[in-house]
Design a protein around this motif. Structure first.
Motif, PDB file in Angstrom:
ATOM      1  N   ARG A 170      -5.560   2.417  -1.887  1.00 51.08           N
ATOM      2  CA  ARG A 170      -5.312   1.187  -2.637  1.00 51.08           C
ATOM      3  C   ARG A 170      -5.280  -0.001  -1.700  1.00 51.08           C
ATOM      4  N   GLU A 227       0.831  -1.202   0.000  1.00 51.65           N
ATOM      5  CA  GLU A 227       0.000   0.000   0.000  1.00 51.65           C
ATOM      6  C   GLU A 227       0.867   1.254   0.000  1.00 51.65           C
ATOM      7  N   GLY A 259      -1.913  -1.869  -5.549  1.00 53.95           N
ATOM      8  CA  GLY A 259      -3.190  -2.384  -5.076  1.00 53.95           C
ATOM      9  C   GLY A 259      -4.350  -1.918  -5.932  1.00 53.95           C
TER      10      GLY A 259
END
Length: 330
Positions: free
Chosen positions: A97, A85, A90
């Protein structure tokens, strides 16, 4: 190509605690790949395997984590997700994310310090090490170390009749290539049974004879026991071979699942016995989608790579924690 780190889009690294006898191995696909999984063992410890089912809506996978520490080791995956992250990896969920991280753990608490297990910090550390080579050309990246490292640090095999005759195993890797198609496999070999080389039929590591001079074999020893005595010897839910197949093939989730099912046959070819009630055998597949090809060809190549990776995990282990390794018997 001799390591999965040389496959474009794939990064990998370990966190190893040799003193405590545990660790974790992180396999990343920062741009996102297609995932699949096959779980055949009777005692798995896993994360986000349901999400990989073909009928589920999330169709991307960013990381696979192989970890020691039994169920406690699932914490390592949390560190991987948090580190990804921070790196901007992500699914975009508008407010941030969310990296999709699947994982599985093996039982290594018999060796080293049973009270030390892979943590979120270990997962984050391995992720940072892998991401450090993100801008390095694939063929110049550091090959993934093998043996007593990462998830293979505390691996043992040949425990069907108890830990007294067990041998040291570790983490293995192998890569198979057919034209542009590449299939690599990483395996942390912590089986209840013995490791057998499918090419020769010979034991590589497993249940030792009473005097420790050679491998007698789990089935040979077990079948000589009375049923009641054998039941008392078998260490329940304390094993598991966990693996990840990485390929540059273009696969759907259903096809990745089929490749995982096919590749799981490598366990039957290289481990005897396998998929017992005391094993949590799991195979992940992570596909980058670069090469259009036939799914059955991918499955066959993946199976061969995983067979070799399992043998490699036993061959590259070194003696530790009072356990004999294959190199000691050669």
């Amino acid at each position: 190509m001799d390591s999965i780190t040389h496959i474009p889009g794939i990064l990998a690294a370990h966190a190893t605690n040799a003193e405590a006898g545990t660790g974790c191995t992180v396999i990343l696909c920062p741009d996102g790949g297609t995932g699949g999984v096959d779980v055949r063992g009777g005692a798995p410890a896993t994360r986000e395997t349901d999400l990989l089912r073909p009928e589920e809506t999330v169709d991307v996978l960013h990381a696979v984590v192989l970890s020691g520490g039994s169920a406690y080791g699932l914490a390592a995956s949390c560190g991987v997700a948090e580190e990804l992250e921070q790196a901007g990896v992500g699914i975009d969920v508008l407010v941030g994310r969310v990296p999709i991280v699947s994982g599985a753990c093996l039982f290594d608490l018999f060796v080293g310090d049973p009270h030390v297990r892979p943590t979120a910090a270990d997962g984050a550390r391995a992720t940072r090490a892998a991401l450090a080579e993100r801008d390095v050309a694939p063929d110049a990246r550091t090959p993934l170390p093998r043996g007593n490292v990462g998830a293979g640090t505390g691996c043992t095999v040949g425990k069907l009749t108890g830990p007294e005759r067990a041998m040291k195993a570790g983490l293995g890797e192998a890569v198979e290539q057919l034209g542009e198609l590449v299939c690599g496999a990483v395996a942390a070999v912590n089986a209840c049974g013995d490791v057998v080389n499918p090419a020769t039929g010979q034991y590589v590591a497993g249940t030792l004879a009473a005097d420790g001079s050679h491998i007698e074999g789990a089935l040979h020893v077990a079948l000589g026991e009375q049923a009641s005595e054998f039941e008392a010897l078998v260490p329940q839910r304390t094993n598991t071979t966990i693996s990840c197949v990485v390929t540059n093939a273009k696969l759907t989730k259903a096809q990745a699942t089929k490749v995982a099912q096919m590749a799981a046959d490598a366990y039957a070819h290289a481990i005897s016995p396998t998929h017992t009630t005391s094993d949590g055998d799991t195979v992940f597949v992570l596909a980058t989608g670069a090469v259009q090809t036939n799914v059955d060809v991918v499955g066959m190549l993946a199976t061969r790579a995983l067979e070799r990776a399992i043998v490699d995990g036993a061959m590259n282990a070194t003696s530790a924690y009072g356990l004999t390794a294959a190199c000691d018997l050669q």
